[in-house]
Design an enzyme around this catalytic site. Sequence first.
Site, PDB file in Angstrom:
ATOM      1  CG  ASP A  56      -1.964   1.013   1.266  1.00  0.00           C
ATOM      2  OD1 ASP A  56      -1.575   2.219   1.633  1.00  0.00           O
ATOM      3  OD2 ASP A  56      -3.047   0.758   0.750  1.00  0.00           O
ATOM      4  NE  ARG A  57      -0.262   1.747  -3.970  1.00  0.00           N
ATOM      5  CZ  ARG A  57      -1.044   0.960  -3.898  1.00  0.00           C
ATOM      6  NH1 ARG A  57      -0.564  -0.300  -3.537  1.00  0.00           N
ATOM      7  NH2 ARG A  57      -2.435   0.894  -4.236  1.00  0.00           N
ATOM      8  CB  THR A  58      -1.670   5.685   1.633  1.00  0.00           C
ATOM      9  OG1 THR A  58      -2.401   6.312   0.674  1.00  0.00           O
ATOM     10  CG2 THR A  58      -2.156   6.441   2.908  1.00  0.00           C
ATOM     11  CB  CYS A  91      -1.391   4.173  -8.887  1.00  0.00           C
ATOM     12  SG  CYS A  91      -1.512   4.116  -6.935  1.00  0.00           S
ATOM     13  CG  ASN A  92      -4.010  10.091  -8.704  1.00  0.00           C
ATOM     14  OD1 ASN A  92      -3.775  11.173  -9.181  1.00  0.00           O
ATOM     15  ND2 ASN A  92      -4.853   9.397  -9.117  1.00  0.00           N
ATOM     16  CB  THR A  93      -0.810   7.176  -3.706  1.00  0.00           C
ATOM     17  OG1 THR A  93      -2.176   7.543  -3.540  1.00  0.00           O
ATOM     18  CG2 THR A  93      -0.132   7.306  -2.324  1.00  0.00           C
ATOM     19  CB  ALA A  94       2.100   4.496  -7.771  1.00  0.00           C
ATOM     20  CB  THR A 135      -4.869   8.187  -0.898  1.00  0.00           C
ATOM     21  OG1 THR A 135      -3.453   8.587  -1.557  1.00  0.00           O
ATOM     22  CG2 THR A 135      -5.216   7.231  -2.033  1.00  0.00           C
ATOM     23  CE  LYS A 175      -6.910   1.455  -2.774  1.00  0.00           C
ATOM     24  NZ  LYS A 175      -6.277   0.729  -4.128  1.00  0.00           N
ATOM     25  CB  CYS A 206      -7.668   8.191  -5.255  1.00  0.00           C
ATOM     26  SG  CYS A 206      -7.667   6.477  -5.101  1.00  0.00           S
TER      27      CYS A 206
END
Length: 258
Positions: A56-58, A91-94, A135, A175, A206
Amino acid sequence: MTSGPRTATGEIIGILGGMGPAATADFYAKLVATTPGTSDQDHLRTVIWSDPTIPDRTEALLGDGPDPTPWLLHGGRVLREAGATVIAIPCNTAHAFVPRIADHVGLPIVHMIGEAARHLTTLRPRIHTVGLLATTGTVRAGLYQERLESFGIRLALPDAAAQDAEVMAAIHAVKAGTRDDTATALLTRSAQRLTEQGAQTVIAGCTEIPLGLPADAVEVPLVDPALILARALVCRARAAGTAEQDDGGAMYCTQYVT
C-alpha cells in the site's frame, strides 16, 4: 499521405497497474474508449502488468508499511522485457515513488499528475482554486500541491476528519468491491465542502474515486487524471505514427515525461 488513426506504430503502452485491480481495468477501458478508430487494428498495442501485491502506497508514505519501490521497479522491468516502449501508472499515490524508479526502468514514464496539472492550466475561465479528493498518502506527499502551486493554482483539501471518515472510507469501500450509494454520498459530501472553499473544479486524485463518484454528483467539473493520462498516451502514439509515416509528424503532444 493517408488519413485516420495513427496507432499502428512501434509505440507499445505498458500499464503498471494492480493499484488497485479495478482501477487498472477502468484505466484500460478509458484508453480503449479514448482511442479513435473503427476496427481492432486502429487501437494501441498494450502490455498490462497488474500486480496487486504491491504494498500500500499510503501506508508506506505514512511510515506504516513497506516501501513499494522494489515492486514498482520490478513491474517496470517486466513491462520493458515484454516489449513496452512507454509506461503509464494509473495510481496517483504511486507517483510519489516515480523518482526512485524513473532512472532504472529504461523507459519513459508519462506522469499522470503532471498531465493533470497541465490540463488544468488549459481550462477557461482560468482556474484559480482546485479541490482535491485523494488518498492521505497523495495529500501528505504534496504531489498535486507542488505542481499546481507552480502554476499559481490554490489547492483546497478536506479537513482531517473528512479525509479519514469520508474520502479514505470511500476509497477503501471501492477497493473492497463495494460501489454503492454510501461511498458516493461520502465523496459527494467532501466534494461539496471543497466547492464551498471556492474550488472551481475537483480533481478525482485517486483512480478509485471515479468508480465511486459520478461526474454529475459534483456541482463543478470533475477532473479525472486517469482519463487525461489515457488521452496523453493516445496523442503520443498517434504523433509517433504521424512521424513514422509522414517524415516529421503533423502532431505534437506536450507531455510530462520522466
